[in-house]
Scaffold this motif. Structure first.
Motif, PDB file in Angstrom:
ATOM      1  N   TRP A  27       0.856  -1.174   0.000  1.00 30.00           N
ATOM      2  CA  TRP A  27       0.000   0.000   0.000  1.00 30.00           C
ATOM      3  C   TRP A  27       0.893   1.225   0.000  1.00 30.00           C
ATOM      4  N   HIS A  32      -4.541   5.496   0.558  1.00 33.38           N
ATOM      5  CA  HIS A  32      -4.754   4.577   1.682  1.00 33.38           C
ATOM      6  C   HIS A  32      -4.751   5.309   3.019  1.00 33.38           C
ATOM      7  N   SER A  52      -8.795   0.880   2.893  1.00 28.18           N
ATOM      8  CA  SER A  52      -8.610  -0.105   1.828  1.00 28.18           C
ATOM      9  C   SER A  52      -8.932   0.563   0.492  1.00 28.18           C
ATOM     10  N   HIS A  53      -8.822  -0.176  -0.590  1.00 28.29           N
ATOM     11  CA  HIS A  53      -9.136   0.364  -1.912  1.00 28.29           C
ATOM     12  C   HIS A  53     -10.591   0.798  -2.021  1.00 28.29           C
ATOM     13  N   LYS A  60      -3.414  -1.879   7.984  1.00 22.74           N
ATOM     14  CA  LYS A  60      -2.778  -2.749   6.993  1.00 22.74           C
ATOM     15  C   LYS A  60      -2.475  -4.110   7.615  1.00 22.74           C
ATOM     16  N   ASP A  82      -1.626  -2.458  -4.128  1.00 18.77           N
ATOM     17  CA  ASP A  82      -1.773  -1.448  -5.179  1.00 18.77           C
ATOM     18  C   ASP A  82      -1.366  -2.048  -6.510  1.00 18.77           C
TER      19      ASP A  82
END
Length: 98
Positions: A27, A32, A52-53, A60, A82
């Motif tokens: 990430w 993020h 998160s996305h 994390k 990513d």
């Protein structure tokens, strides 16, 4: 209406690969991190600025532990690394390291 004064919608935050159980998420994208607000982690409940996305608040490390504990469900992409950026140049000796 011309759209002045409206907040421009961010483009979708596209996820990359889902790491194997026990592996680390990558990430690096600034999306993020929410520098304005900590929210309760969806997994442990403790405050976190991480997202998160999909925008879900999550540490994390909690997401990595969840992937390890739920390898089948993890394949659905709740948490992912990513996208790998395309190299800017193919100069010898220049990569992700200083």
């Amino acid at each position: 209406m011309t759209g002045r004064g409206r907040k421009k919608e961010k483009p979708p935050f596209e996820p990359g690969l889902i790491p194997a159980p026990g592996q680390l998420l990558v990430w690096r994208d600034g999306q993020h991190f929410d520098r304005w607000q900590d929210l309760p982690c969806a997994l442990c409940g403790q405050p976190t600025p991480m997202r998160s996305h999909s925008g879900e608040p999550v540490h994390k490390a909690c997401a990595e532990d969840w992937i390890t504990a739920n390898p089948v469900e993890a394949r659905l992409g709740r948490f992912a690394s990513d996208l790998t950026p395309k190299p800017k140049s193919k100069s010898k000796g220049q990569g992700d390291h200083s």
